[in-house]
Design a protein around this motif. Structure first.
Motif, PDB file in Angstrom:
ATOM      1  N   LEU A 189      -1.425  -8.041 -16.146  1.00  0.00           N
ATOM      2  CA  LEU A 189      -0.040  -7.567 -16.220  1.00  0.00           C
ATOM      3  C   LEU A 189       0.866  -8.750 -16.562  1.00  0.00           C
ATOM      4  O   LEU A 189       0.920  -9.723 -15.809  1.00  0.00           O
ATOM      5  CB  LEU A 189       0.393  -6.967 -14.882  1.00  0.00           C
ATOM      6  CG  LEU A 189       0.006  -5.517 -14.590  1.00  0.00           C
ATOM      7  CD1 LEU A 189       0.449  -5.151 -13.185  1.00  0.00           C
ATOM      8  CD2 LEU A 189       0.600  -4.565 -15.608  1.00  0.00           C
ATOM      9  N   PRO A 190       1.588  -8.697 -17.673  1.00  0.00           N
ATOM     10  CA  PRO A 190       2.435  -9.825 -18.049  1.00  0.00           C
ATOM     11  C   PRO A 190       3.775  -9.851 -17.317  1.00  0.00           C
ATOM     12  O   PRO A 190       4.459 -10.869 -17.319  1.00  0.00           O
ATOM     13  CB  PRO A 190       2.646  -9.607 -19.553  1.00  0.00           C
ATOM     14  CG  PRO A 190       2.555  -8.120 -19.716  1.00  0.00           C
ATOM     15  CD  PRO A 190       1.553  -7.647 -18.705  1.00  0.00           C
ATOM     16  N   LEU A 191       4.144  -8.738 -16.705  1.00  0.00           N
ATOM     17  CA  LEU A 191       5.423  -8.647 -16.005  1.00  0.00           C
ATOM     18  C   LEU A 191       5.210  -8.550 -14.501  1.00  0.00           C
ATOM     19  O   LEU A 191       4.224  -7.961 -14.035  1.00  0.00           O
ATOM     20  CB  LEU A 191       6.217  -7.411 -16.463  1.00  0.00           C
ATOM     21  CG  LEU A 191       7.115  -7.560 -17.688  1.00  0.00           C
ATOM     22  CD1 LEU A 191       6.246  -7.737 -18.938  1.00  0.00           C
ATOM     23  CD2 LEU A 191       8.016  -6.338 -17.849  1.00  0.00           C
ATOM     24  N   LYS A 192       6.146  -9.117 -13.760  1.00  0.00           N
ATOM     25  CA  LYS A 192       6.130  -8.972 -12.311  1.00  0.00           C
ATOM     26  C   LYS A 192       6.559  -7.553 -11.939  1.00  0.00           C
ATOM     27  O   LYS A 192       7.178  -6.853 -12.735  1.00  0.00           O
ATOM     28  CB  LYS A 192       7.079 -10.003 -11.681  1.00  0.00           C
ATOM     29  CG  LYS A 192       6.614 -11.446 -11.855  1.00  0.00           C
ATOM     30  CD  LYS A 192       7.622 -12.433 -11.316  1.00  0.00           C
ATOM     31  CE  LYS A 192       8.819 -12.568 -12.217  1.00  0.00           C
ATOM     32  NZ  LYS A 192       9.676 -13.726 -11.860  1.00  0.00           N
ATOM     33  N   ARG A 193       6.221  -7.152 -10.713  1.00  0.00           N
ATOM     34  CA  ARG A 193       6.566  -5.802 -10.258  1.00  0.00           C
ATOM     35  C   ARG A 193       8.068  -5.532 -10.400  1.00  0.00           C
ATOM     36  O   ARG A 193       8.490  -4.440 -10.788  1.00  0.00           O
ATOM     37  CB  ARG A 193       6.159  -5.612  -8.789  1.00  0.00           C
ATOM     38  CG  ARG A 193       4.656  -5.611  -8.512  1.00  0.00           C
ATOM     39  CD  ARG A 193       3.994  -4.349  -8.998  1.00  0.00           C
ATOM     40  NE  ARG A 193       2.692  -4.135  -8.389  1.00  0.00           N
ATOM     41  CZ  ARG A 193       1.558  -4.675  -8.800  1.00  0.00           C
ATOM     42  NH1 ARG A 193       1.562  -5.487  -9.839  1.00  0.00           N
ATOM     43  NH2 ARG A 193       0.417  -4.412  -8.197  1.00  0.00           N
ATOM     44  N   ALA A 194       8.901  -6.544 -10.086  1.00  0.00           N
ATOM     45  CA  ALA A 194      10.350  -6.359 -10.170  1.00  0.00           C
ATOM     46  C   ALA A 194      10.786  -6.094 -11.609  1.00  0.00           C
ATOM     47  O   ALA A 194      11.683  -5.272 -11.853  1.00  0.00           O
ATOM     48  CB  ALA A 194      11.063  -7.594  -9.621  1.00  0.00           C
TER      49      ALA A 194
END
Length: 243
Positions: A189-194
């Motif tokens: 996943l390249p993006l954080k959960r936020a």
């Protein structure tokens, strides 16, 4: 993905021969001579996650091709609230051609590699190459289509469909040619959960709950909170609302 046909072509600048993003990006419209001209002004850089690449409403003096990684495009409201309005992947063109400033901010979501060049060089090459201008228009239209898809997702899809659609978005950009040999894929996943929550208009807690539901339904496997394995892309697509 098809093999590169010109990897040993001595007419192609060395820096361009090593660039897989060139074939599908705007540079694919350039002749070897034009690539040589561009390569004399390019700068390769690797930037860390959360690095600002472009400020909204500031003059643009250089453009970039995304060679690797994911870039977040954001709009900031007067009260400080931010909305991620788009994502860019290799080999997308970063910047706003034919305009003096950018309407959005750009930030590296993960480790991003860029190939940057001065604005004046691109403008010269655009005048010389109608094919390059055509490529830039193609990307603008593609981004318009993606913005419309995002509007549909935010306005009509359920939380579960949004998360499934987001994972499919990542998969489609990792393999834009479409690999028909397998229905299974793994990726980080390249993006954080936020950031995912911001992009989808959900809360962090909702993102976590929906990923857990997908895992329990055996539509995804999750390792270390970042590594995602999709056993069947077709099954995931069936629950995304994109039939």
């Amino acid at each position: 993905m098809s093999k590169r046909k010109d990897i040993h072509n001595s007419d192609i600048p060395v820096v361009c021969r090593a660039c897989e993003a060139r074939h599908r990006g705007v540079c694919g419209a350039l002749t070897p001579e034009q690539l040589l001209k561009l390569s004399q002004h390019t700068k390769l850089s690797s930037v860390k996650p959360d690095t600002t690449l472009l400020e909204a409403e500031t003059p643009i003096d250089a453009y970039s091709n995304v060679v690797r990684g994911v870039v977040k495009l954001s709009k900031l409201m007067p009260d400080g609230r931010q909305q991620i309005v788009g994502l860019q992947f290799a080999p997308d063109f970063l910047g706003r051609p034919f305009q003096r400033d950018s309407g959005v901010s750009a930030e590296a979501a993960d480790q991003v590699a860029l190939c940057s060049f001065p604005r004046r060089i691109l403008e010269q090459l655009t005048e010389e190459s109608p094919e390059l201008e055509h490529k830039l228009h193609e990307q603008a239209l593609r981004e318009l289509d993606e913005a419309r898809d995002l509007m549909l997702m935010l306005g009509r899809k359920t939380a579960g469909e949004k998360v499934a659609s987001f994972l499919l978005l990542l998969i489609d950009h990792m393999d834009p040619e479409g690999n028909d040999d397998t229905d299974t894929v793994s990726f980080e996943l390249p993006l954080k959960r936020a950031d995912i929550a911001d992009f989808l208009g959900l809360t962090i807690e909702t993102i976590s709950r929906q990923l857990t539901k997908l895992r329990k339904a055996k539509l995804v496997e999750i390792e270390n909170n970042r590594t995602i394995t999709v056993p069947s892309i077709e099954r995931l697509r069936n629950v995304s609302g994109d039939f």
